[in-house]
Design a protein around this motif. Structure first.
Motif, PDB file in Angstrom:
ATOM      1  N   GLY A   1       0.979  -1.435  -0.531  1.00 48.59           N
ATOM      2  CA  GLY A   1       0.123  -0.240   0.170  1.00 48.59           C
ATOM      3  C   GLY A   1       0.812   1.361  -0.172  1.00 48.59           C
TER       4      GLY A   1
ATOM      5  N   THR B   1      -3.047   8.961   1.730  1.00 43.71           N
ATOM      6  CA  THR B   1      -2.032   7.659   1.064  1.00 43.71           C
ATOM      7  C   THR B   1      -1.326   8.206   0.589  1.00 43.71           C
ATOM      8  OG1 THR B   1      -4.940   7.769   0.456  1.00 43.71           O
ATOM      9  CG2 THR B   1      -4.247   6.767   2.658  1.00 43.71           C
TER      10      THR B   1
ATOM     11  N   GLY C   1      -8.295   6.551  -5.197  1.00 42.01           N
ATOM     12  CA  GLY C   1      -8.897   5.731  -3.138  1.00 42.01           C
ATOM     13  C   GLY C   1      -9.415   6.586  -2.414  1.00 42.01           C
TER      14      GLY C   1
ATOM     15  N   THR D   1     -12.204   5.273  -0.336  1.00 44.51           N
ATOM     16  CA  THR D   1     -10.754   4.359   0.990  1.00 44.51           C
ATOM     17  C   THR D   1     -10.680   5.364   1.955  1.00 44.51           C
ATOM     18  OG1 THR D   1      -9.395   4.401  -0.303  1.00 44.51           O
ATOM     19  CG2 THR D   1     -10.946   2.570  -1.272  1.00 44.51           C
TER      20      THR D   1
ATOM     21  N   VAL E   1      -9.596  -0.566   1.277  1.00 44.18           N
ATOM     22  CA  VAL E   1      -8.676   0.143   0.160  1.00 44.18           C
ATOM     23  C   VAL E   1      -9.282  -0.802  -0.842  1.00 44.18           C
ATOM     24  CG1 VAL E   1      -7.416  -2.480   0.663  1.00 44.18           C
ATOM     25  CG2 VAL E   1      -6.312  -0.803   0.409  1.00 44.18           C
TER      26      VAL E   1
ATOM     27  N   ASP F   1      -4.004  -1.314  -3.225  1.00 45.36           N
ATOM     28  CA  ASP F   1      -4.116   0.448  -3.110  1.00 45.36           C
ATOM     29  C   ASP F   1      -3.607   1.571  -4.566  1.00 45.36           C
ATOM     30  OD1 ASP F   1      -4.441   2.776  -1.588  1.00 45.36           O
ATOM     31  OD2 ASP F   1      -2.454   2.481  -0.425  1.00 45.36           O
TER      32      ASP F   1
ATOM     33  N   SER G   1      -6.328  -7.541  -0.116  1.00 47.93           N
ATOM     34  CA  SER G   1      -6.688  -6.170   0.317  1.00 47.93           C
ATOM     35  C   SER G   1      -6.830  -6.603   1.702  1.00 47.93           C
ATOM     36  CB  SER G   1      -8.740  -6.343  -0.120  1.00 47.93           C
ATOM     37  OG  SER G   1      -9.035  -7.463   0.805  1.00 47.93           O
TER      38      SER G   1
ATOM     39  N   GLY H   1      -3.941  -5.027   3.054  1.00 42.79           N
ATOM     40  CA  GLY H   1      -3.759  -3.710   3.095  1.00 42.79           C
ATOM     41  C   GLY H   1      -4.460  -2.704   4.205  1.00 42.79           C
TER      42      GLY H   1
END
Length: 256
Positions: free
Chosen positions: A11, A32, A124, A127, A162, A174, A221, A224
């Motif tokens: 990630g 992120t 993303g 998320t 994620v 990610d 996932s 992550g």
């Protein structure tokens, strides 16, 4: 190698800054990679009409993207006179995710408004919004709890999310924007810290994917999400001790 040098199952760098704004009961800047979202939680001592008199609370969300969060300017919704369909879908997802880990009856007749404002988008955003909004929500609930302890602490579990996908036949965790825009399969996964799924959004955008593909993406996932939940815990530190206890402030303090 990926565009930013990560491994396929790695990630992006996560940074969570709490108490980011002055007035909201909970506020977080979550980063992120190059995606940055401000998440705030605001408490109102009232509930929607359909919940009046039921002694039950509510959590709802609004999601928006600043005009220059993307490479080209995005017109504000107020200028178009209607809510963007994508924004509506995302804010409903965030609301569902947070409500799923909160005992709304324990919350009482209060509404917690979650506002997620994307200030920079690189894939993303939904998320990241869920993961950051959860921390803001916990800060808001804790403020209520310290002022007047709940009989049952409302937040039952951590929740995070994620994205995963298949890009040029390679499974990746990610996804940044460039990867997401090229993905043949794109998925968003929402899970709790106990490993239970809240939502699985998956689309074979260019071709169907197999059950084996799905299983591998779900496993990726989970890795992550565990990493994101650890970042949430590291950010909250001692302020996450009540989560999942179902206990009052006094009982938790006495158990230390």
């Amino acid at each position: 190698m990926r565009i930013d040098g990560r491994r396929n199952d790695q990630g992006r760098h996560i940074k969570i800054t709490r108490h980011y704004t002055k007035y909201a009961e909970g506020s977080v800047l979550i980063e992120t990679g190059d995606t940055k979202v401000i998440c705030t939680a605001s408490v109102e001592d009232r509930v929607p009409p359909f919940l009046k008199g039921k002694n039950e609370g509510w959590i709802t969300c609004e999601y928006n993207m600043l005009p220059r969060a993307t490479q080209s300017r995005k017109v504000r919704e107020i200028s178009r006179g209607k809510i963007d369909g994508r924004n509506m879908e995302i804010q409903r997802l965030i609301g569902r995710a947070l409500r799923s880990v909160v005992d709304l009856k324990a919350l009482g007749e209060k509404t917690i408004w979650i506002d997620c404002d994307v200030i920079q988008a690189d894939g993303g955003t939904r998320t990241a919004s869920i993961s950051g909004a959860f921390v803001a929500l916990v800060d808001a609930v804790n403020r209520l709890h310290k002022r007047s302890p709940f009989k049952i602490y409302p937040v039952r579990n951590f929740v995070s999310a994620v994205s995963v996908g298949i890009v040029n036949k390679v499974k990746m965790l990610d996804l940044c924007y460039v990867e997401d825009s090229r993905a043949q399969v794109d998925m968003n996964i929402v899970m709790t810290d106990t490993g239970k799924f809240i939502e699985i959004q998956g689309t074979g955008e260019q071709y169907p994917f197999s059950r084996d593909d799905l299983n591998e993406l779900l496993a990726m996932s989970e890795k992550g999400i565990k990493n994101m939940i650890q970042s949430q815990k590291d950010s909250l530190k001692m302020d996450c001790l009540w989560i999942g206890t179902g206990e009052s402030d006094e009982k938790v303090n006495n158990s230390k």
